[in-house]
Each structure stands twice: as structure tokens, then as C-alpha cells.
Design a protein around this motif. Sequence first.
Motif, PDB file in Angstrom:
ATOM      1  N   LEU A 144     -11.114   3.067   0.640  1.00  0.00           N
ATOM      2  CA  LEU A 144      -9.740   3.427   0.310  1.00  0.00           C
ATOM      3  C   LEU A 144      -8.842   2.189   0.332  1.00  0.00           C
ATOM      4  O   LEU A 144      -8.040   1.980  -0.574  1.00  0.00           O
ATOM      5  N   ALA A 145      -9.001   1.363   1.350  1.00  0.00           N
ATOM      6  CA  ALA A 145      -8.168   0.161   1.488  1.00  0.00           C
ATOM      7  C   ALA A 145      -8.368  -0.810   0.329  1.00  0.00           C
ATOM      8  O   ALA A 145      -7.427  -1.473  -0.095  1.00  0.00           O
ATOM      9  N   ARG A 146      -9.592  -0.862  -0.185  1.00  0.00           N
ATOM     10  CA  ARG A 146      -9.838  -1.799  -1.295  1.00  0.00           C
ATOM     11  C   ARG A 146      -9.595  -1.160  -2.658  1.00  0.00           C
ATOM     12  O   ARG A 146      -9.776  -1.808  -3.689  1.00  0.00           O
ATOM     13  N   GLY A 147      -9.210   0.112  -2.675  1.00  0.00           N
ATOM     14  CA  GLY A 147      -8.918   0.777  -3.945  1.00  0.00           C
ATOM     15  C   GLY A 147     -10.159   1.112  -4.740  1.00  0.00           C
ATOM     16  O   GLY A 147     -10.105   1.185  -5.974  1.00  0.00           O
ATOM     17  N   SER A 148     -11.262   1.343  -4.075  1.00  0.00           N
ATOM     18  CA  SER A 148     -12.522   1.626  -4.761  1.00  0.00           C
ATOM     19  C   SER A 148     -12.451   2.933  -5.556  1.00  0.00           C
ATOM     20  O   SER A 148     -11.856   3.911  -5.117  1.00  0.00           O
ATOM     21  N   GLU A 149     -13.111   2.925  -6.688  1.00  0.00           N
ATOM     22  CA  GLU A 149     -13.208   4.137  -7.501  1.00  0.00           C
ATOM     23  C   GLU A 149     -14.025   5.221  -6.799  1.00  0.00           C
ATOM     24  O   GLU A 149     -13.984   6.379  -7.180  1.00  0.00           O
ATOM     25  N   HIS A 150     -14.769   4.871  -5.780  1.00  0.00           N
ATOM     26  CA  HIS A 150     -15.614   5.827  -5.061  1.00  0.00           C
ATOM     27  C   HIS A 150     -14.920   6.456  -3.856  1.00  0.00           C
ATOM     28  O   HIS A 150     -15.505   7.336  -3.208  1.00  0.00           O
ATOM     29  N   ALA A 151     -13.708   6.042  -3.563  1.00  0.00           N
ATOM     30  CA  ALA A 151     -12.993   6.565  -2.396  1.00  0.00           C
ATOM     31  C   ALA A 151     -12.781   8.073  -2.504  1.00  0.00           C
ATOM     32  O   ALA A 151     -12.935   8.791  -1.507  1.00  0.00           O
ATOM     33  N   GLN A 152     -12.461   8.571  -3.683  1.00  0.00           N
ATOM     34  CA  GLN A 152     -12.222  10.007  -3.841  1.00  0.00           C
ATOM     35  C   GLN A 152     -13.455  10.828  -3.486  1.00  0.00           C
ATOM     36  O   GLN A 152     -13.358  11.850  -2.811  1.00  0.00           O
ATOM     37  N   HIS A 153     -14.616  10.367  -3.915  1.00  0.00           N
ATOM     38  CA  HIS A 153     -15.855  11.076  -3.593  1.00  0.00           C
ATOM     39  C   HIS A 153     -16.060  11.105  -2.077  1.00  0.00           C
ATOM     40  O   HIS A 153     -16.418  12.128  -1.511  1.00  0.00           O
ATOM     41  N   LEU A 154     -15.839   9.976  -1.433  1.00  0.00           N
ATOM     42  CA  LEU A 154     -16.045   9.909   0.015  1.00  0.00           C
ATOM     43  C   LEU A 154     -15.028  10.747   0.782  1.00  0.00           C
ATOM     44  O   LEU A 154     -15.336  11.241   1.860  1.00  0.00           O
ATOM     45  N   LEU A 155     -13.828  10.911   0.242  1.00  0.00           N
ATOM     46  CA  LEU A 155     -12.842  11.762   0.921  1.00  0.00           C
ATOM     47  C   LEU A 155     -13.360  13.183   1.088  1.00  0.00           C
ATOM     48  O   LEU A 155     -13.148  13.808   2.127  1.00  0.00           O
ATOM     49  N   ARG A 156     -14.059  13.691   0.083  1.00  0.00           N
ATOM     50  CA  ARG A 156     -14.641  15.039   0.178  1.00  0.00           C
ATOM     51  C   ARG A 156     -15.681  15.104   1.292  1.00  0.00           C
ATOM     52  O   ARG A 156     -15.697  16.020   2.100  1.00  0.00           O
ATOM     53  N   GLU A 157     -16.578  14.128   1.299  1.00  0.00           N
ATOM     54  CA  GLU A 157     -17.625  14.076   2.321  1.00  0.00           C
ATOM     55  C   GLU A 157     -17.027  13.892   3.704  1.00  0.00           C
ATOM     56  O   GLU A 157     -17.467  14.514   4.677  1.00  0.00           O
TER      57      GLU A 157
ATOM     58  N   GLN B  86      -1.501   4.819   3.598  1.00  0.00           N
ATOM     59  CA  GLN B  86      -1.365   4.295   4.954  1.00  0.00           C
ATOM     60  C   GLN B  86      -1.501   5.409   5.975  1.00  0.00           C
ATOM     61  O   GLN B  86      -2.159   5.251   7.001  1.00  0.00           O
ATOM     62  N   SER B  87      -0.913   6.547   5.690  1.00  0.00           N
ATOM     63  CA  SER B  87      -1.025   7.702   6.587  1.00  0.00           C
ATOM     64  C   SER B  87      -2.478   8.155   6.694  1.00  0.00           C
ATOM     65  O   SER B  87      -2.962   8.486   7.784  1.00  0.00           O
ATOM     66  N   LEU B  88      -3.178   8.165   5.584  1.00  0.00           N
ATOM     67  CA  LEU B  88      -4.592   8.543   5.567  1.00  0.00           C
ATOM     68  C   LEU B  88      -5.426   7.523   6.341  1.00  0.00           C
ATOM     69  O   LEU B  88      -6.284   7.887   7.141  1.00  0.00           O
ATOM     70  N   LEU B  89      -5.153   6.239   6.133  1.00  0.00           N
ATOM     71  CA  LEU B  89      -5.870   5.204   6.880  1.00  0.00           C
ATOM     72  C   LEU B  89      -5.622   5.341   8.382  1.00  0.00           C
ATOM     73  O   LEU B  89      -6.542   5.167   9.183  1.00  0.00           O
ATOM     74  N   ASP B  90      -4.398   5.672   8.752  1.00  0.00           N
ATOM     75  CA  ASP B  90      -4.085   5.870  10.170  1.00  0.00           C
ATOM     76  C   ASP B  90      -4.895   7.032  10.743  1.00  0.00           C
ATOM     77  O   ASP B  90      -5.427   6.941  11.851  1.00  0.00           O
ATOM     78  N   ALA B  91      -4.990   8.131   9.991  1.00  0.00           N
ATOM     79  CA  ALA B  91      -5.762   9.297  10.447  1.00  0.00           C
ATOM     80  C   ALA B  91      -7.245   8.956  10.548  1.00  0.00           C
ATOM     81  O   ALA B  91      -7.916   9.360  11.509  1.00  0.00           O
ATOM     82  N   LEU B  92      -7.757   8.217   9.579  1.00  0.00           N
ATOM     83  CA  LEU B  92      -9.167   7.804   9.608  1.00  0.00           C
ATOM     84  C   LEU B  92      -9.453   6.919  10.820  1.00  0.00           C
ATOM     85  O   LEU B  92     -10.434   7.124  11.531  1.00  0.00           O
TER      86      LEU B  92
ATOM     87  N   MET C  66       0.850  -1.182   0.000  1.00  0.00           N
ATOM     88  CA  MET C  66       0.000   0.000   0.000  1.00  0.00           C
ATOM     89  C   MET C  66       0.892   1.241   0.000  1.00  0.00           C
ATOM     90  O   MET C  66       1.916   1.288   0.670  1.00  0.00           O
ATOM     91  N   HIS C  67       0.498   2.229  -0.731  1.00  0.00           N
ATOM     92  CA  HIS C  67       1.222   3.491  -0.834  1.00  0.00           C
ATOM     93  C   HIS C  67       1.302   4.161   0.537  1.00  0.00           C
ATOM     94  O   HIS C  67       0.356   4.114   1.321  1.00  0.00           O
ATOM     95  N   ALA C  68       2.441   4.787   0.850  1.00  0.00           N
ATOM     96  CA  ALA C  68       2.647   5.400   2.174  1.00  0.00           C
ATOM     97  C   ALA C  68       1.616   6.484   2.473  1.00  0.00           C
ATOM     98  O   ALA C  68       1.164   6.623   3.618  1.00  0.00           O
ATOM     99  N   GLN C  69       1.213   7.264   1.458  1.00  0.00           N
ATOM    100  CA  GLN C  69       0.205   8.308   1.675  1.00  0.00           C
ATOM    101  C   GLN C  69      -1.123   7.684   2.081  1.00  0.00           C
ATOM    102  O   GLN C  69      -1.803   8.180   2.970  1.00  0.00           O
TER     103      GLN C  69
END
Length: 111
Positions: free
Chosen positions: A56-69, A6-12, A1-4
Motif C-alpha cells: 500500500l505504501a509503495r502504491g502497488s497495483e496488488h495492494a487491493q487484492h491483499l486488502l481482501r486477504e 495513512q489511516s489504513l497504514l496506522d490500523a495495519l 500520502m492520502h489521508a485514507q
Amino acid sequence: MHAQNQSLLDALNACIASCEHCASACLQEDDVKMMARCISLDRDCADICALTARLLARGSEHAQHLLRECAEICKACGDECAKHGAHSQHCQECADACRRCEEACRAGLQG
């Protein structure tokens, strides 16, 4: 998994834990009614963070939309918790976790 990621998952995940703890602690306050908005936002924030982390962990195409929300709800929750932070340590800790998560979500947005 990309370090960015992982950092985002840690914050979540840190935000989920802080929000869950804050909501539970708010339910123990003498004036629970005064904490109703805080509790509601804690629950919403924990839920959106959990869903965002899973997508985000599964690489979903919808993760970007949810990041905004997620960033939007983290901001609202952090702002509300900060109002109570002077007399509730759990609210201050939650506000801090929400702000870190909001920043991480915004940084994770592409384009």
C-alpha cells in the motif's frame, strides 16, 4: 500520502504490533497448546498486515487484492482472540486491533 491510506497504514501497523504481542504473550500461558490456533493466526495476521502495508505504501497495483486477504485473516484472528479475551487481556486487545484493521481494509477496497 492520502489521508485514507495513512489511516489504513496506522490500523495495519497497530494490528501488527498487537498480533506480535499477543503471540508472544500466548507462548507464556500455562496451557500453550490451548493457544496454538491463536498463536498461529497472530503470526499469519501480522505477516499479511506487514505485506499489505508495504504494498500500500509503495502504491502497488496488488495492494487491493491483499486488502481482501488481509481483512479475511484479520477477521479470523480477531474471532479466535475474542474466544480467549475473557481471561487474557492481550487477546482482547488483539481482537480489538484485528477488528479495527479488518474494517479499515474493507473501507480501503475500491469498487
